[in-house]
Write a protein that holds these residues in place. Structure first.
Motif, PDB file in Angstrom:
ATOM      1  N   GLU A  65      60.329  53.813  25.479  1.00 12.45           N
ATOM      2  CA  GLU A  65      61.688  54.197  25.904  1.00 12.45           C
ATOM      3  C   GLU A  65      62.667  54.128  24.739  1.00 12.45           C
ATOM      4  OE1 GLU A  65      62.756  51.761  29.252  1.00 12.45           O
ATOM      5  OE2 GLU A  65      61.076  52.537  30.426  1.00 12.45           O
ATOM      6  N   ALA A  66      62.360  53.240  23.776  1.00 14.71           N
ATOM      7  CA  ALA A  66      63.222  53.129  22.597  1.00 14.71           C
ATOM      8  C   ALA A  66      62.882  54.196  21.552  1.00 14.71           C
ATOM      9  CB  ALA A  66      63.096  51.732  21.988  1.00 14.71           C
ATOM     10  N   GLY A  67      61.934  55.077  21.895  1.00 15.68           N
ATOM     11  CA  GLY A  67      61.662  56.230  21.033  1.00 15.68           C
ATOM     12  C   GLY A  67      60.548  56.037  20.029  1.00 15.68           C
ATOM     13  N   ARG A  68      59.771  54.953  20.162  1.00 19.11           N
ATOM     14  CA  ARG A  68      58.683  54.722  19.202  1.00 19.11           C
ATOM     15  C   ARG A  68      57.382  55.326  19.698  1.00 19.11           C
ATOM     16  NH1 ARG A  68      63.473  52.770  17.766  1.00 19.11           N
ATOM     17  NH2 ARG A  68      63.378  51.886  15.681  1.00 19.11           N
ATOM     18  N   GLU A  69      56.572  55.789  18.735  1.00 19.58           N
ATOM     19  CA  GLU A  69      55.174  56.126  19.020  1.00 19.58           C
ATOM     20  C   GLU A  69      54.429  54.807  19.039  1.00 19.58           C
ATOM     21  OE1 GLU A  69      53.094  58.929  19.180  1.00 19.58           O
ATOM     22  OE2 GLU A  69      54.904  60.119  19.532  1.00 19.58           O
ATOM     23  N   VAL A  70      53.715  54.519  20.113  1.00 18.16           N
ATOM     24  CA  VAL A  70      53.052  53.205  20.206  1.00 18.16           C
ATOM     25  C   VAL A  70      51.657  53.373  20.793  1.00 18.16           C
ATOM     26  CG1 VAL A  70      53.392  50.791  20.897  1.00 18.16           C
ATOM     27  CG2 VAL A  70      55.302  52.372  21.035  1.00 18.16           C
ATOM     28  N   VAL A  71      50.687  52.601  20.267  1.00 22.61           N
ATOM     29  CA  VAL A  71      49.383  52.528  20.917  1.00 22.61           C
ATOM     30  C   VAL A  71      49.120  51.089  21.342  1.00 22.61           C
ATOM     31  CG1 VAL A  71      48.344  54.487  19.735  1.00 22.61           C
ATOM     32  CG2 VAL A  71      48.082  52.208  18.764  1.00 22.61           C
ATOM     33  N   MET A  72      48.401  50.971  22.436  1.00 25.08           N
ATOM     34  CA  MET A  72      48.025  49.657  22.975  1.00 25.08           C
ATOM     35  C   MET A  72      46.546  49.437  22.722  1.00 25.08           C
ATOM     36  SD  MET A  72      48.596  47.073  24.886  1.00 25.08           S
ATOM     37  CE  MET A  72      49.579  47.086  26.345  1.00 25.08           C
ATOM     38  N   THR A  73      46.208  48.253  22.259  1.00 28.18           N
ATOM     39  CA  THR A  73      44.796  47.956  22.064  1.00 28.18           C
ATOM     40  C   THR A  73      44.549  46.483  22.389  1.00 28.18           C
ATOM     41  OG1 THR A  73      42.961  48.237  20.511  1.00 28.18           O
ATOM     42  CG2 THR A  73      45.055  47.495  19.578  1.00 28.18           C
ATOM     43  N   ARG A  74      43.308  46.031  22.218  1.00 28.82           N
ATOM     44  CA  ARG A  74      43.004  44.646  22.609  1.00 28.82           C
ATOM     45  C   ARG A  74      41.843  44.101  21.795  1.00 28.82           C
ATOM     46  NH1 ARG A  74      39.428  44.822  28.178  1.00 28.82           N
ATOM     47  NH2 ARG A  74      37.666  45.993  27.367  1.00 28.82           N
ATOM     48  N   GLU A  75      41.719  42.789  21.816  1.00 27.39           N
ATOM     49  CA  GLU A  75      40.545  42.135  21.217  1.00 27.39           C
ATOM     50  C   GLU A  75      40.016  41.070  22.174  1.00 27.39           C
ATOM     51  OE1 GLU A  75      40.612  40.781  17.257  1.00 27.39           O
ATOM     52  OE2 GLU A  75      40.922  42.792  16.476  1.00 27.39           O
ATOM     53  N   PRO A  76      38.716  40.752  22.128  1.00 27.58           N
ATOM     54  CA  PRO A  76      37.748  41.514  21.347  1.00 27.58           C
ATOM     55  C   PRO A  76      37.611  42.917  21.920  1.00 27.58           C
ATOM     56  CG  PRO A  76      36.617  39.953  22.790  1.00 27.58           C
ATOM     57  CD  PRO A  76      38.084  39.657  22.900  1.00 27.58           C
ATOM     58  N   GLY A  77      37.377  43.868  21.032  1.00 30.48           N
ATOM     59  CA  GLY A  77      37.243  45.255  21.470  1.00 30.48           C
ATOM     60  C   GLY A  77      38.214  46.139  20.727  1.00 30.48           C
ATOM     61  N   GLY A  78      38.649  47.197  21.394  1.00 30.43           N
ATOM     62  CA  GLY A  78      39.667  48.081  20.817  1.00 30.43           C
ATOM     63  C   GLY A  78      39.104  49.324  20.158  1.00 30.43           C
ATOM     64  N   SER A  79      37.819  49.285  19.776  1.00 30.87           N
ATOM     65  CA  SER A  79      37.111  50.487  19.282  1.00 30.87           C
ATOM     66  C   SER A  79      35.781  50.499  20.039  1.00 30.87           C
ATOM     67  CB  SER A  79      36.851  50.393  17.771  1.00 30.87           C
ATOM     68  OG  SER A  79      35.967  49.314  17.490  1.00 30.87           O
ATOM     69  N   PRO A  80      35.104  51.652  20.128  1.00 33.27           N
ATOM     70  CA  PRO A  80      33.857  51.695  20.900  1.00 33.27           C
ATOM     71  C   PRO A  80      32.834  50.656  20.449  1.00 33.27           C
ATOM     72  CG  PRO A  80      34.597  53.913  20.384  1.00 33.27           C
ATOM     73  CD  PRO A  80      35.518  52.985  19.638  1.00 33.27           C
ATOM     74  N   GLU A  81      32.662  50.494  19.145  1.00 33.79           N
ATOM     75  CA  GLU A  81      31.667  49.547  18.636  1.00 33.79           C
ATOM     76  C   GLU A  81      32.087  48.106  18.941  1.00 33.79           C
ATOM     77  OE1 GLU A  81      32.926  52.114  17.046  1.00 33.79           O
ATOM     78  OE2 GLU A  81      31.170  53.389  16.775  1.00 33.79           O
ATOM     79  N   ALA A  82      33.383  47.833  18.772  1.00 36.30           N
ATOM     80  CA  ALA A  82      33.871  46.473  19.048  1.00 36.30           C
ATOM     81  C   ALA A  82      33.800  46.146  20.540  1.00 36.30           C
ATOM     82  CB  ALA A  82      35.301  46.325  18.529  1.00 36.30           C
ATOM     83  N   GLU A  83      33.942  47.155  21.389  1.00 41.01           N
ATOM     84  CA  GLU A  83      33.816  46.915  22.840  1.00 41.01           C
ATOM     85  C   GLU A  83      32.384  46.498  23.196  1.00 41.01           C
ATOM     86  OE1 GLU A  83      36.084  46.889  25.419  1.00 41.01           O
ATOM     87  OE2 GLU A  83      37.756  47.220  24.033  1.00 41.01           O
ATOM     88  N   THR A  84      31.409  47.016  22.451  1.00 36.05           N
ATOM     89  CA  THR A  84      30.022  46.602  22.683  1.00 36.05           C
ATOM     90  C   THR A  84      29.850  45.119  22.340  1.00 36.05           C
ATOM     91  OG1 THR A  84      29.296  48.826  22.133  1.00 36.05           O
ATOM     92  CG2 THR A  84      27.608  47.115  22.074  1.00 36.05           C
ATOM     93  N   ILE A  85      30.447  44.716  21.224  1.00 32.65           N
ATOM     94  CA  ILE A  85      30.362  43.311  20.814  1.00 32.65           C
ATOM     95  C   ILE A  85      31.113  42.438  21.827  1.00 32.65           C
ATOM     96  CG2 ILE A  85      30.974  41.659  18.987  1.00 32.65           C
ATOM     97  CD1 ILE A  85      30.605  43.986  16.985  1.00 32.65           C
ATOM     98  N   ARG A  86      32.226  42.943  22.373  1.00 37.58           N
ATOM     99  CA  ARG A  86      32.978  42.197  23.402  1.00 37.58           C
ATOM    100  C   ARG A  86      32.064  41.802  24.567  1.00 37.58           C
ATOM    101  NH1 ARG A  86      38.277  41.954  25.808  1.00 37.58           N
ATOM    102  NH2 ARG A  86      38.093  41.683  28.033  1.00 37.58           N
ATOM    103  N   GLN A  87      31.231  42.752  24.989  1.00 34.71           N
ATOM    104  CA  GLN A  87      30.366  42.462  26.139  1.00 34.71           C
ATOM    105  C   GLN A  87      29.436  41.288  25.842  1.00 34.71           C
ATOM    106  OE1 GLN A  87      28.413  46.087  27.384  1.00 34.71           O
ATOM    107  NE2 GLN A  87      30.352  47.181  27.478  1.00 34.71           N
ATOM    108  N   LEU A  88      28.878  41.256  24.634  1.00 32.52           N
ATOM    109  CA  LEU A  88      27.986  40.154  24.249  1.00 32.52           C
ATOM    110  C   LEU A  88      28.734  38.821  24.268  1.00 32.52           C
ATOM    111  CD1 LEU A  88      26.238  41.697  21.089  1.00 32.52           C
ATOM    112  CD2 LEU A  88      25.345  41.602  23.425  1.00 32.52           C
TER     113      LEU A  88
END
Ligand code: Z5A
Length: 217
Positions: free
Chosen positions: A35-58
């Protein structure tokens, strides 16, 4: 190479114990920044990329736990390196802001209190994070009994939630110690209050530290 200069986006992380409301507040912060006009992405850890999401499951299934806290810290670092290289750093380089629900402070608070030495964690952080350090870290502080109560209402305990209360209390202290050691980067938010009050404190902290004042005109 460090990403600096006017084009770089800003990097905000939310940290804290289980059930402290990070995810709820991360999504609210995303809306506020958009709303303040910024381009923003949301992510998380563990994970955040396909490969890291696999490690998250372990990790969340407890499959790495038998190897000890150093091995868990290594797995988190491998996931983080991929996440930083393929998601966070490219976004920041394009001028996009990044909000991450947990990041490297969680390794300090969780694997650090479990026995991984700060010297080893320093070295892993250097490899996984490099210069891509958060501009602002919001540490949501909450009595672990209340956090576990909230988390239990929502889901079955994972490998980390199932730990005893003393361990959760040590993690809470570890987060507060990080905030005390790095006051320029960290702001402690009292997460025991209602969702709206917590969100207002976060907006105030972001406004003060990063110069965001509300919806773009
Ligand atoms: N971990 C690690 O060991 N090392 C590392 O390096 C990293 C992570 C990166 C990831 O779990 C686990 O990995 C984590 C640490 C470890 N340990 N655990 N468990 P996760 O990603 O599955 O979950 P989490 O990060 O711990 O978050 P969470 O438990 O999902 O909770 P939260 O994000 O902090 O809270 P929430 O989902 O926003 O809210 C929880 C509930 O409370 C929900 O029903 C809300 O509606 C409610 N809520 C939210 N705010 C409020 C307020 N203000 N009042 C009342 N109720 C509220």
């Amino acid at each position: 190479m460090a990403l600096t200069g006017p084009q770089r986006g800003l990097f905000i992380t939310l940290e804290g114990g289980e059930g402290c409301g990070k995810s709820t507040q991360a999504w609210r912060l995303l809306d506020f920044l958009k709303e303040a006009g910024r381009e923003v992405v949301m992510t998380r850890e563990p994970g955040g990329s396909p490969e890291a999401e696999t490690i998250r499951q372990l990790l969340l299934a407890g499959l790495v736990k038998p190897f000890g806290p150093d091995a868990e810290a290594l797995f988190f670092a491998v996931a983080r390196r991929d996440h930083v290289e393929n998601v966070i750093r490219p976004a920041l380089g394009q001028g996009t802001w990044v909000i991450s629900d947990r990041f490297a402070d969680s390794t300090r608070a969780y694997q650090g209190t479990a026995g991984a030495s700060s010297d080893k964690l320093d070295r892993l952080e250097e490899i996984a994070v490099g210069e891509t350090r958060p501009d602002l870290t919001l540490i949501l502080d909450l009595d672990p009994r209340e956090g576990l109560r909230r988390a239990a209402l929502r889901s079955i305990a994972d490998r980390f939630e199932a730990d005893g209360l003393e361990i959760h209390a040590a993690r809470r202290k570890a987060f507060l110690d990080i905030a005390a050691a790095e006051p320029g980067r960290c702001v402690v938010i009292d997460a025991s209050r209602g969702e709206e009050e917590v969100a207002a404190s976060i907006r105030a902290a972001v406004g003060e530290r990063l110069g965001i004042s509300g919806p773009a005109s």
